[in-house]
Structure formats: structure tokens, C-alpha cells
Design an enzyme around this catalytic site. Structure first.
Site, mmCIF file in Angstrom:
data_model
loop_
_atom_site.group_PDB
_atom_site.id
_atom_site.type_symbol
_atom_site.label_atom_id
_atom_site.label_comp_id
_atom_site.label_asym_id
_atom_site.label_seq_id
_atom_site.Cartn_x
_atom_site.Cartn_y
_atom_site.Cartn_z
ATOM 1 N N TYR A 143 0.865 -1.190 0.000
ATOM 2 C CA TYR A 143 0.000 0.000 0.000
ATOM 3 C C TYR A 143 0.890 1.225 0.000
ATOM 4 O O TYR A 143 1.859 1.307 0.760
ATOM 5 C CB TYR A 143 -0.896 -0.012 1.244
ATOM 6 C CG TYR A 143 -1.764 1.220 1.393
ATOM 7 C CD1 TYR A 143 -2.798 1.475 0.492
ATOM 8 C CD2 TYR A 143 -1.553 2.124 2.437
ATOM 9 C CE1 TYR A 143 -3.604 2.599 0.634
ATOM 10 C CE2 TYR A 143 -2.361 3.243 2.584
ATOM 11 C CZ TYR A 143 -3.385 3.479 1.682
ATOM 12 O OH TYR A 143 -4.180 4.589 1.831
ATOM 13 N N ASP A 238 9.296 2.948 -0.435
ATOM 14 C CA ASP A 238 8.274 3.557 0.400
ATOM 15 C C ASP A 238 8.530 3.096 1.834
ATOM 16 O O ASP A 238 8.112 2.020 2.241
ATOM 17 C CB ASP A 238 6.880 3.142 -0.085
ATOM 18 C CG ASP A 238 5.781 3.742 0.780
ATOM 19 O OD1 ASP A 238 6.109 4.368 1.809
ATOM 20 O OD2 ASP A 238 4.596 3.574 0.428
ATOM 21 N N LYS A 266 4.431 8.723 8.847
ATOM 22 C CA LYS A 266 4.210 8.096 10.148
ATOM 23 C C LYS A 266 5.206 8.577 11.221
ATOM 24 O O LYS A 266 4.997 9.642 11.771
ATOM 25 C CB LYS A 266 4.155 6.578 9.995
ATOM 26 C CG LYS A 266 2.989 6.200 9.043
ATOM 27 C CD LYS A 266 2.491 4.786 9.125
ATOM 28 C CE LYS A 266 1.153 4.660 8.410
ATOM 29 N NZ LYS A 266 1.166 4.042 7.096
HETATM 30 C C1 LIG Z 1 0.497 4.590 5.765
HETATM 31 C C2 LIG Z 1 1.224 4.388 4.517
HETATM 32 C C3 LIG Z 1 1.145 5.286 3.446
HETATM 33 C C4 LIG Z 1 0.164 6.423 3.434
HETATM 34 O O1 LIG Z 1 0.408 7.338 4.437
HETATM 35 P P1 LIG Z 1 -0.801 8.300 4.900
HETATM 36 O O2 LIG Z 1 -0.133 9.220 5.866
HETATM 37 O O3 LIG Z 1 -1.829 7.410 5.514
HETATM 38 O O4 LIG Z 1 -1.290 8.984 3.691
HETATM 39 C C5 LIG Z 1 1.971 5.102 2.366
HETATM 40 N N1 LIG Z 1 2.833 4.077 2.313
HETATM 41 C C6 LIG Z 1 2.928 3.173 3.315
HETATM 42 C C7 LIG Z 1 3.940 2.086 3.217
HETATM 43 C C8 LIG Z 1 2.118 3.294 4.434
HETATM 44 O O5 LIG Z 1 2.181 2.387 5.392
#
Ligand SMILES: *Cc1c(COP(=O)(O)O)cnc(C)c1O
Length: 426
Positions: A143, A238, A266
Site C-alpha cells: 500500500y 516507500d 508516520k
Molecule cells: C500509511 C502508509 C502510506 C500512506 O500514508 P498516509 O499518511 O496514511 O497517507 C503510504 N505508504 C505506506 C507504506 C504506508 O504504510
């Protein structure tokens, strides 16, 4: 669920779609209405009904130091009294950028945004602008936030062009996204053979956390590094979850692989809404106003967010928290495994540092297909029993559990005992 949470959820559903501001929170996957949280401290949460929970969601990862950490609260109080947003450059932003550059090996320059979604969306735009190409490769079950190009599932296997993962994502955009099985270099080779000169970037969670935790095979990330370099595509890690979670320099430091671009979120916000993307000076210079690839943000680099994030990173940079988190997580997950085995329940545990998942599945779980082979009904029952015993887990069988430095050995022991009861009841 408590009466107050119940009535709040009912009211919420009349004013907010599904009653929540982010879908998983609604608890549909576990068939349990969510407790409404009123406060948090350390590793504990309390709901509106006064129930106390040991928290393994940690706001889906950010709260690595626990809730309401005294140094973070102090920094926020100080920042608050100086005004909450200027829309102008600040010293805090420079300090934030500098500490990120020092901690994350491949980042020489970084741009702050307001969420992980913005970070990945902007990194994709930069990769497309930099290479002049349009296609991207992602991996099933990874994701990357909810931007159009990344909200694509390709159920139909290797090197098939993406189909939109949500109504509202234009087919014409989704067709530029190729989704492949994680941990499978063959699929990646085939995709590059077919589309090599059109591929702008490969984006990957180097340690996936969004299909439950998956451990990357030894040669997979290295394989991605080599094939992208060979074909002139960019490699985007990511690290919105893994950044500052699995170590001070994230997965890239752990596995010693330098991506071209890194997305963060995060933990860097210390509990406030923040994201960031960064890479080499050469690539990042493509962004406006230095270059002509556009991305902007009214609240980007917000002083409150920078204060919370910077304070968190300064504590993490000292490094002591990582061995501590490793020991606590090892204690928790080995305890869970033992309890499951004692109850005769087949589980597979995947863990790296303080992020881990328990799959109701014989395993091994190496990709999304493996994760999906879990017994969802067993998870539902387990979840219900744990919640009843005051253990707050992510309400989905395909999520990670996170530990914070605030989780004491006593709390972990209590969790293992609760799990033994839960497993025994399955
Ligand atoms: C949480 C998450 C996102 C999105 O971040 P948001 O702050 O919720 O928009 C993107 N990539 C990864 C790997 C994530 O865990």
C-alpha cells in the site's frame, strides 16, 4: 462494545461516511464496532466508556515512543505558543531536513509534505518527470497511500497492466501501473523485458507492512536495485512504515541498498500529520522552484508537526531504542507463537524489529497470496477475545502490530497471557 462508543458510532455514521475518517478503523473486517478513543498515554489507550487497552496499533506506526511522550509534548507546547502556521520558511524545517539527511543513507535532499500519500504521489510525479516515462511497477499487497496511480490492484498476474483498485481511478491512468507479486524477481524481469524503456520507477515497501509484515527475500531488493539501474528506471523505497521503525536508517540501512527516492511518513511526524520524500541532490533538484516539476503545500513543514517530528527523531538518533524494541518484540512474538502452539493453532509469525504479524496460516507467508491464505474467521475470533481482554490490535488480519518503547515487559507478559486465553477459545 461500550454504550457510549456504540452511540457515538451511530451518530458518526450519520455525519461521516461509514462513521470514520479512514476506512479500516470501522472494524468491518472483524465485524466489531470500533471503540471511540478519548485519550492515550504511553502504551495505553482509553475509550469513551472508560475501558483501558494495551495499544499495538500505535496510530498505525507513528507512536514508536508511546503516546504523549513527555519530550514531544514539551516541544509541542513550546511551538504552540509561537503560533501554529506561517506559510513561510522556518529554522525547524531546516533542522528537520538536516536530521533526515543524516539518518537516512540515500537522502541528500528532502521535501516535507503532510501525509504518506502525498509523499508517494509526489515521488511518482518526480520519477515520471525525471525519466520522461509513464509506467510504474508496484507489488500486490503493498500500500502506498490512496493516490490514483497507486490505487491499483492487478489480480491477473505477471506483467499485466493494472486495473483500477477503486471506482474513480481513471483506466487511462491505471493502465500505466503494473502490479506484480512481491518477492518474485521473475515477474519483475518479465515486466522489464516487455516494458523496460517505458518504466519510470519501481515503488516498493522494502519491508511490507500493509498485507501484514512480509520479510523480503535476500536477493529481492538487490534485484530491484540492479534491474532499475540497468533500465534507467528509478527505485523508490516507500519507507513510510519501515523508516525509523526497523532502525535509525530504515530498511535501506538494514539491507544496505540505496534507492533513488525514499518516501517517509508516520514516525517522522511524531504523531502529527507529516510525510516527506527525498533522494539525491541531482534528482531532487528537479522539484520546483529549483526545477520545474511542481508540488506544493499550504501547511507543509508546519511548525507543530516539525516540533513533534524533530523531537522524536532526535531521540531515535541516539540509537538506544532499537535494541530495546528488538528485545521487547522478540519477547512478545515468541510468546505468542508458544501460546498458539500450546493451543494447537497453526500460525506463522513474520517480524522485523518492532513490527510483526501473526497469520493464522501454516506459512510460509512471503507475499500477498500467502497472506490471503490465512484463516480470516480464526482471526476475527482472536481479535474479539483480545479486545475483550483489553488488547487493542489493528482490526484486520492483514496489518502489522507495532511496539513502542513504552511497552513494558509486564504489559507484554499480560498480552501473551491474554493471547493464550484467546487461542484456547478458538
Ligand atoms: C500509511 C502508509 C502510506 C500512506 O500514508 P498516509 O499518511 O496514511 O497517507 C503510504 N505508504 C505506506 C507504506 C504506508 O504504510
Amino acid at each position: 462494545m461500550g454504550e457510549i462508543s456504540k452511540s457515538l458510532f451511530q451518530k458518526a455514521r450519520t455525519f461521516i461516511p461509514g462513521g470514520v475518517n479512514s476506512p479500516v478503523r470501522a472494524g468491518k473486517a472483524v465485524g466489531i464496532d470500533p471503540p471511540f478513543i478519548s485519550k492515550a498515554n504511553g502504551c495505553l489507550l482509553w475509550d469513551e466508556d472508560g475501558n483501558e487497552y494495551i495499544d499495538y496499533v500505535c496510530s498505525w506506526g507513528p507512536m514508536i515512543l508511546g503516546h504523549a511522550h513527555s519530550e514531544v509534548v514539551q516541544a509541542l507546547e513550546k511551538a504552540l505558543r509561537s503560533g501554529t502556521s506561517y506559510g513561510a520558511p522556518t529554522k525547524l524545517e531546516v533542522e528537520m531536513a538536516e536530521i533526515i539527511v543524516k539518518m537516512v543513507p540515500s537522502i541528500e535532499m528532502v521535501r516535507m509534505v503532510n501525509s504518506g500519500t502525498e509523499a508517494t504521489m509526489s515521488a511518482i510525479r518526480l520519477a515520471r518527470g525525471d525519466t520522461g516515462r509513464e509506467k510504474i511497477i508496484k507489488f500486490d499487497g503493498c500500500y502506498h497511500g490512496h493516490a490514483d496511480s497507486l490505487l491499483v490492484s492487478a489480480g491477473s498476474g505477471v506483467a499485466t497492466l493494472g486495473i483500477p483498485g477503486s471506482p474513480g481511478v481513471p483506466r487511462d491512468l491505471a493502465k500505466h501501473t503494473i502490479s506484480l507479486p512481491f518477492n518474485d524477481m521473475n515477474g519483475v524481469d518479465q515486466a522489464f523485458n516487455k516494458f523496460g524503456p517505458e518504466i519510470a520507477a519501481v515503488i516498493v515497501e522494502p519491508i511490507p507492512g500493509n498485507m501484514g509484515v512480509i520479510v523480503p527475500h535476500d536477493d529481492f531488493l538487490q534485484g530491484l536495485r540492479e534491474i532499475t539501474r540497468e533500465h534507467g528506471a528509478l527505485l523508490i523505497f516507500d519507507e513510510v512504515i519501515s523508516g525509523f521503525r526497523v532502525g535509525p536508517g530504515g530498511a535501506q540501512e538494514l539491507y544496505d541498498i540505496m534507492p533513488d527516492l525514499t518516501c517517509l511518513g508516520k514516525i517522522i511526524g511524531g504523531g502529527l500529520p507529516v510525510g516527506a520524500y527525498g533522494g539525491s541532490k541531482e534528482i531532487m533538484a528537479g522539484m520546483a522552484p529549483e526545477g520545474d516539476i511542481y508540488q506544493a503545500g499550504t501547511l507543509s513543514g508546519n511548525p507543530l508537526a516539525m516540533a513533534a517530528g524533530l523531537t522524536t527523531l532526535k531521540i531515535l538518533k541516539r540509537g538506544e531504542v532499537y535494541p530495546e524494541l528488538e528485545n521487547k518484540a522478540k519477547m512478545l512474538f515468541s510468546g505468542l507463537e508458544k501460546s498458539a502452539r500450546a493451543a494447537g493453532i497453526a500460525v506463522t509469525i513474520n517480524r522485523i524489529g518492532s513490527m510483526g504479524s501473526l497469520f493464522f496460516n501454516n506459512g510460509p507467508v512471503n507475499d500477498f497470496a500467502g497472506a490471503k491464505a490465512s484463516d480470516v474467521n480464526l482471526f476475527k475470533k482472536y481479535y474479539g477475545s483480545m479486545l475483550e481482554q483489553g488488547i487493542y490490535l489493528a482490526p484486520s488480519p492483514f496489518e502489522a502490530s507495532f511496539l513502542s518503547t513504552a511497552h513494558s515487559e509486564g504489559v507484554i507478559q499480560r498480552t501473551i497471557e491474554a493471547a493464550a486465553i484467546a487461542f484456547g477459545s478458538l
